[in-house]
Each structure stands twice: as structure tokens, then as C-alpha cells.
Write a protein that holds these residues in place. Structure first.
Motif, short mmCIF file in Angstrom:
data_model
loop_
_atom_site.label_atom_id
_atom_site.label_comp_id
_atom_site.label_asym_id
_atom_site.label_seq_id
_atom_site.Cartn_x
_atom_site.Cartn_y
_atom_site.Cartn_z
N ARG A 116 38.16 40.62 40.81
CA ARG A 116 37.80 42.04 40.79
C ARG A 116 39.04 42.89 40.51
NH1 ARG A 116 37.13 46.76 43.88
NH2 ARG A 116 35.13 47.82 43.51
N ALA A 117 38.98 43.68 39.44
CA ALA A 117 40.09 44.54 39.06
C ALA A 117 39.90 45.98 39.50
CB ALA A 117 40.28 44.49 37.54
N ILE B 291 34.46 45.80 38.12
CA ILE B 291 35.14 45.44 36.88
C ILE B 291 35.88 44.14 37.15
CG2 ILE B 291 36.68 46.19 35.05
CD1 ILE B 291 34.20 47.97 35.53
N ALA C 65 44.62 38.02 31.17
CA ALA C 65 43.62 37.24 30.43
C ALA C 65 44.32 36.05 29.79
CB ALA C 65 42.92 38.10 29.37
N HIS D 290 37.72 41.81 29.97
CA HIS D 290 37.11 42.25 31.22
C HIS D 290 35.59 42.34 31.09
CE1 HIS D 290 41.17 42.93 32.40
NE2 HIS D 290 40.86 43.60 33.49
N ARG D 291 34.92 42.35 32.24
CA ARG D 291 33.46 42.45 32.29
C ARG D 291 33.06 43.49 33.33
NH1 ARG D 291 34.32 37.14 33.45
NH2 ARG D 291 33.03 37.15 35.34
N SER E 283 30.12 42.23 28.85
CA SER E 283 31.51 42.14 28.42
C SER E 283 31.97 43.49 27.90
CB SER E 283 31.66 41.09 27.32
OG SER E 283 31.31 39.81 27.79
N HIS F 151 46.19 42.32 41.91
CA HIS F 151 46.55 42.80 40.57
C HIS F 151 47.98 42.42 40.19
CE1 HIS F 151 42.97 44.97 41.57
NE2 HIS F 151 43.59 45.81 42.36
N THR G 88 38.13 40.69 35.84
CA THR G 88 39.05 40.17 34.83
C THR G 88 38.41 38.97 34.14
OG1 THR G 88 40.15 38.64 36.33
CG2 THR G 88 41.00 40.90 36.24
N LEU H 11 43.49 46.06 28.81
CA LEU H 11 42.52 45.29 29.59
C LEU H 11 41.73 44.43 28.61
CD1 LEU H 11 41.29 48.18 31.91
CD2 LEU H 11 43.12 46.52 32.34
#
Length: 712
Positions: A682-683, A675, A265, A626-627, A646, A343, A677, A623
Motif C-alpha cells: 500500500r502506497a 493505491i 517497481a 501502480h494499481r 492498473s 515507502h 505498488t 509512480l
């Protein structure tokens, strides 16, 4: 002969801030193979191109099209038309990089030279350019030597092949521009920071130069702009500088309630400095991005903003079949986005100073980097050569000056796989560490070593490093795959005071029969090795070699004189192998699950549970930002519902629950949860499918011919 014209914004000669004019187009090129290294240009080349010169655009690498043996001096020429109104303005040529040795002439007069193929340099050409047509000539010599960086890999002399292990891309490999200024210049700013819970104290040491013939009492303004685009702090200063002299001015900015840069982030502040003269005329402007964060190593663990993290990543060479090392921004951004999808939170952007687009992308994604200068497989006699040390210091200084403000930089690496255990190696590491401490006292210093993976004994040069980088290829070069755990135990005994980062591991293709079987072995190798590294808390990170196949003349399948090293999760064209997906699954730091919310037999929603990787796992980190995004689709492809929310910060091992719903419908449902970032990568996530159970029913109508006959 190529001609290049440009226009200034506004009327020529009007007072304006310094500006850059793009000079990437309009070049001609020809190659002189076998030319003496110090030969002057053929005299008529100063005035005209030879027969057979081709039109090119820079960045450009001639080895991309001319093959493995196309080593020598590449010549570039262009004509620049300078408007009359620029008389009296300060003019500089800026080269992002020329590989490897560069010599430049303007209108037949030597303008300067530079050695080092991956760092930027500037030449003052004020007195050489004239109104009208100007001929610029550049000679680029790509040939290595005993004391060049990169140079001959003399540790490999017994193999008969002492080329370094990536492609020598001769040419003007990064952008060229003309800088136009008047009155004064901002050369650079060196930004530092001190954080408390409520305030960030940011200092910027601004290097100024008076390019005028008279002294000036300058006004300097420094502004901090927060990640949301709002002004967060401002400082005004004055600096009196004599004609033709340089000075440094230091500004302090106090930022209240700072937004922190985190792993995954990358919240960024912009530090803008503006230089004005006595009349308040804007002379120059510079902008750098920073991230407010603390980084420390304590008890052999890496801490970011006071929290322990363990990180993983993938290396990436500056190489592609379509551009070689002369990469455009599009190729860089494609690859960096793909690294984020894998990642990647830690990597060595091997083995040489990188373009600023790489650092910018890492800053935004929240990746940590360990940039390196390209000293590879050098013997003690090379490390002890004073010419090499002088050049290494200059190259490191140029890299730090250009890239030192980026929050993604964890530390600097001074060499790779060289004779560190020798007295010359120790002296070299100590000299480089002292040099870096003067330039960037808050960053770590290290180097990558391969001998440590074979003989895990304490080496004085490695003891000098702030943390140890080990190239550990268990299963191939470093020994049997089952030797990794005993090696980690031996490292623990030899270096009980050092954090370990696995700077390279992976499966080189030539250890298998073909590319397909190599990737099967690569997948098994990465899964097994990651599990072994995860079991040792002092392993702060693990970096896989490599993202893509890259061009070389080493480590190839038998019979190949040159080609692509089969070593990547993707091939040279960025086509994904099965190992790509294995790495993506193995290095997720977040997981998600979903439970249906039911109204009788009909789903009306879900509850999602999002979990961070277990504390101490590899990888594991908080984390931040993240959303959760979800979408529910009915069996008839109708959209039942979707949404995005969020998530609060999730610490390693912690969980968070999110519930959502839709209007009930008797239909199969496919629920997709992603999920994401902070930058939308996409995490992790999950896909769940609900299918109604219909006892005694059939999907298709019965075939009447198959039904039993009913007697009348």
C-alpha cells in the motif's frame, strides 16, 4: 555426537549438474572464553566434543544467549556421512558467513581460514572428505582488534568504551552447505548493461574453472528470461580450459524492448548460464537476477532512467531478540516488507555486507541500497594501517563479487564516521575508490561522515566521493535542531558540486527521559528535519536511523550496561511506535481523493483522483506499475461494489482520474481506496464515508415516558 546424512537427487554417481547440500542442521557448540587468539584447538577436540557441548542449528549466534561478556572462540562440530558413490567428485564447503575469524578442520586436517564476518567463502575439501563418517570442526573468534573490520572504535577511546555500536554476534551466522561437482564449475558472473530506447545490450563475464584432471572444450549457454518468464535472448559459446585452470568467457545478449526496473517497481530479468562438456552433459548452472535501468548524477540530482528522483528511507540492523545477527529468511522478509510499507526507496543496509535475501527483496521492491563495509569510528592511525587496507579491499571485493549484480545497489560505501579529514583518511578513500573502480566501474563510491554535520568545510576525502553521505543528528549529537538550515547553507557553499544524501538522522532515546517521551521527540524531529531537507534540491535523499531498536552496549539509557538502543520506529520486537505512522504519512509519494457520483440523494459511485508528489518534493519519483483497488460497503455491511484497475505511469506532480460505480441503494456508504505498488504494497489511499441526512428523524424510537402529555 551429531550425525548428518543427506541424499542426492537421482542415483549416487550418476552424471548431474553441480548441486548444493544443506548442512545447517546437526551441529554441536561450545565456547572457550579467554582463549588465545592464535591457539590451536585442544587436540582431543579434533576427534570428539568436550563435555557440555550443546546441540545447535546454524545460522547461530552464541552472544544471543550468553550475554555481553561471551567473547572468545566459539567451536562448532558436526559429523557428515559421505556416500561411497561420491568418490572422485569435486567437494567444497560453502560458508555464508562466520563471525569473525574462522578456522576449519576436516578429519583433523586444517582445511582453511577466513577473516571477515559478513561475506561468504568456499573451501575445497575434495581430498579431505572420505566415504563414511567425516568430522568438520569450525572455530569462530568474535573478538575485535586495532585492524579488524569491524574493529576497536579508537576515536571513542576517551569514553573508555571502544566497542563498535552494534552487537558482536559471534558464530556461524549464515548458512553452510556442501557443493558437489564434476568436470567444471561456474564460479560467478559479472553482468553489465547498455541501454537504448529499443534495446538492452547485456554482457555477462562468466568465471569458469576446470576442476578435472584433463582439459575440456566446454559449451556455455547464456539465456535472458524476461519478467514474464519468457526467453528474451540467448548466446552460445565455447571455451577450452586446461586441467585445473580457470578462465573467463563473455557472452552478449541483445534484449529487444526491455522492461525497465524503476523506483518502487522492480521488474527483474534472470540471466541463466549453463556449462556443458563435450558430450553436452550439464556440469553446472548459475542464475542471477538483474534490473535494466540507468542511474546517473547530474547537476547534483539523482536520475533513474533519465528522470530526476528524490528518495527517502530507513536503516535496518541485522538484529532481532530471537535471532541476533543469525537471521533466517522469514525475519528478513518481514522487515523488508515493512520497509516497503514505510515507502523506503533508498537506504544504507548498515553497516556491513548483507545476506542475499536483503538484496533480493530490495530488487523486487524497487529500493536503492548503499552497502558498506563495517569500518566505524576509526582513527587516522587505523585507516593508515596497511593491514586494514588489505582487509578492506578483500572484504569489499567479496561483497561486490557476491552482490554486484543486484539492480538495487546504487553505490558502495567504504567507511562510516572515521577520521576522513586526516591524510591517512584521504589515502584510504583514494585507495578504496581505485580498487572499486577496477571491480565495478559503473557504480558510485562514497562513505558516511559525521564530522561534516558539525564542521561543514570542504574535506579532500569527501571531495573524492561521488556524492556526500552525512550523518546529521540535529537536535542531539550534531547541535541544536534550528541549526539544520544554516548547516545546509554552509554545505552548499563548501560543496557546490556534490549531491548530498542524509545517511543518518533521527532521535536517540537517551536524549529523553524515557522511551515514550523519546518517541514524541522522534516524531517531531523527523517531521521538522524532513521539511528542512526537502527545501534544498541538492539533497537527493534522506535516510532515517533507524527501523528497529537494536542490541548494543552504547547509546543506552543511563545505568544500562547493555541492552537495546532506543532509536527505532519499532521496538526490538517490531511493535510499532507512533513515530512509525508519522514516517509513513510523511514519506508518501502518492495521494488520493474521491468525489461521490450521485443519483439524487443516493451515491452510485465515485471519481478518484490520484496524484504523484509534487515535482522536486522529498520524496518524489515516477509512480510505475501502480494499481487502484476500491471497495464500497453499505451501512448494513453489504458489499455494494469493488474493483481493481492498473494505473498509467504518474509523473511527479501529475494526476490521473478513475471512475467506478454500483447499483444505487439508500444506505450509508464507506468507500475505501488503496493505491498499491507493483508488488502489492500500500502506497497511499483514502477512506470516505457517506451518511444520508434525515431532517426531523431520529435514529432511535422515542421514549414514550419522555414525550409530552396530551390532554384528552
Amino acid at each position: 555426537m551429531a550425525l548428518a546424512f543427506f541424499c542426492l537427487s537421482g542415483a549416487v554417481g550418476d552424471p548431474a549438474a553441480a548441486e548444493q547440500v544443506d548442512l545447517d542442521g546437526g551441529w554441536s557448540f561450545w565456547l572457550a572464553k579467554g582463549a588465545p587468539a592464535e591457539a590451536p584447538p585442544v587436540p582431543n577436540w579434533l576427534d570428539a566434543d568436550p563435555a557440555g557441548a550443546e546441540a545447535v542449528t546454524v545460522p547461530h549466534s552464541w552472544n544471543l544467549t550468553r550475554g555481553a561478556d561471551a567473547d572468545g572462540v566459539g567451536w562448532y562440530a558436526r559429523t557428515l556421512i559421505l556416500p561411497d558413490g561420491l568418490a572422485g567428485r569435486h567437494l567444497e564447503l560453502h560458508f555464508g558467513a562466520v563471525f569473525y575469524r574462522a578456522r576449519i578442520w576436516v578429519n583433523g586436517v586444517a582445511a582453511g581460514a577466513h577473516e571477515g564476518g559478513h561475506t561468504a567463502f568456499d573451501l575445497d575439501v575434495t581430498r579431505l572428505l572420505k566415504p563414511g563418517a567425516n568430522r568438520i570442526l569450525v572455530a569462530a573468534d568474535d573478538r575485535p582488534g586495532f585492524a579488524t573490520i569491524p574493529g576497536y572504535a579508537m576515536r571513542l577511546a576517551g569514553s573508555g568504551n571502544v566497542w563498535y555500536d552494534w552487537w558482536r554476534n559471534g558464530g556461524i551466522t549464515r548458512d553452510v552447505s556442501l557443493r558437489i561437482a564434476e568436470g567444471g564449475l561456474i564460479r560467478r558472473q559479472r553482468i553489465g548493461q547498455t541501454l537504448t530506447a529499443e534495446t538492452a545490450r547485456v554482457t555477462t563475464a562468466v568465471a569458469l574453472e576446470n576442476i578435472d584432471h584433463r582439459p575440456h572444450a566446454y559449451r556455455l549457454t547464456a539465456i535472458a528470461i524476461d519478467p514474464d518468464g519468457r526467453e528474451a535472448a540467448r548466446s552460445d559459446m565455447r571455451a577450452t580450459i586446461a586441467a585445473g585452470a580457470a578462465a573467463q568467457s563473455v557472452a552478449t545478449l541483445a534484449i529487444a524492448k526491455p522492461q525497465l526496473w524503476n523506483i518502487g517497481a522492480g521488474k527483474l530479468y534472470r540471466i541463466v548460464v549453463e556449462l556443458r562438456d563435450e558430450t553436452a552433459r550439464l556440469l553446472d548452472r548459475r542464475e542471477d537476477t538483474i534490473g535494466l535501468r540507468t542511474i546517473a548524477i547530474r547537476d547534483r540530482r539523482l536520475y533513474v532512467n533519465g528522470l530526476a528522483v528524490r528518495l527517502t528511507g530507513v536503516t535496518r540492523h541485522q538484529d532481532s531478540p530471537w535471532e541476533g545477527a543469525a537471521e533466517t529468511r522469514g525475519t528478513i522478509l518481514h522487515d523488508m516488507r515493512d520497509l516497503a510499507a514505510l515507502h523506503v526507496t533508498l537506504t544504507r543496509p548498515v553497516h556491513y555486507p548483507q545476506p542475499q535475501a536483503v538484496f533480493d527483496a530490495a530488487d523486487r521492491a524497487g529500493m536503492l541500497l548503499i552497502p558498506e563495509i563495517p569500518i566505524w569510528q576509526m582513527k587516522a592511525s587505523q585507516l593508515g594501517d596497511p593491514r586494514l587496507l588489505t582487509l578492506a579491499k578483500a572484504m569489499m571485493g567479496e561483497m561486490i563479487a557476491e552482490s554486484g549484480n543486484h539492480p538495487s545497489v546504487l553505490g558502495w560505501s567504504v567507511m562510516n564516521e572515521s577520521d576522513a579529514a586526516s591524510p591517512e583518511g584521504l589515502a584510504f578513500v583514494r585507495a578504496m575508490k581505485a580498487h572499486i573502480r577496477q571491480l565495478d566501474p559503473d557504480r558510485f563510491v562514497t562513505f558516511a561522515d559525521s564530522d561534516i554535520a558539525i564542521r561543514p568545510v570542504r574535506v579532500p576525502a569527501l571531495a573524492e566521493a561521488d556524492f556526500v553521505l552525512a550523518n546529521a543528528y540535529f537536535g542531539t549529537w550534531s547541535g541544536a535542531a534550528n541549526r539544520v538550515e544554516p548547516w545546509l547553507d554552509a554545505f552548499q557553499k563548501s560543496y557546490p558540486d556534490k549531491m548530498l544524501v542524509i545517511s543518518e538522522f533521527g532521535w536517540p532515546g537517551p536524549f529523553s527521559a524515557d522511551s515514550a517521551s523519546a518517541d514524541v521527540a522522534r516524531t517531531a524531529n523527523l517531521q521538522e528535519q524532513l521539511a528542512a531537507f526537502a527545501g534544498c534540491p541538492f539533497v537527493g535523499g534522506a535516510i532515517f536511523w533507524s527501523y528497529q531498536d537494536y542490541r548494543s552496549n552504547k547509546n543506552l539509557f543511563a545505568g544500562q550496561a547493555d541492552g537495546l538502543v532506543d532509536h527505532g520506529l519499532v521496538d526490538g520486537d517490531r511493535q510499532r511506535r507512533p513515530s512509525y505512522f508519522a514516517w509513513e504519512r510523511a514519506t508518501r509519494a502518492v495521494s488520493a481523493s474521491a468525489a461521490w457520483t450521485m443519483a439524487g440523494d443516493i451515491p452510485t459511485g465515485f471519481t478518484a483522483t490520484v496524484a504523484g508528489a509534487a515535482g522536486g518534493a522529498l520524496p518524489s519519483y515516477p509512480l510505475v506499475g501502480h494499481r487502484l483497488r476500491w471497495r464500497a460497503i453499505g451501512g448494513d455491511r453489504a458489499l455494494l461494489g469493488e474493483g481493481e484497475q492498473s494505473l498509467a505511469t504518474i509523473a511527479p506532480g501529475a494526476t490521473i482520474s478513475i471512475a467506478a460505480g454500483w447499483t444505487a441503494r439508500a444506505t450509508p456508504v464507506t468507500l475505501t481506496i488503496d493505491i498499491l505498488t507493483a508488488d502489492g504494497t500500500r502506497a497511499g489511499g483514502v477512506v470516505e464515508t457517506f451518511r444520508p441526512f434525515k431532517a426531523g428523524s431520529a435514529v432511535f424510537p422515542p421514549d414514550s415516558a419522555q414525550l409530552p402529555k396530551v390532554s384528552q
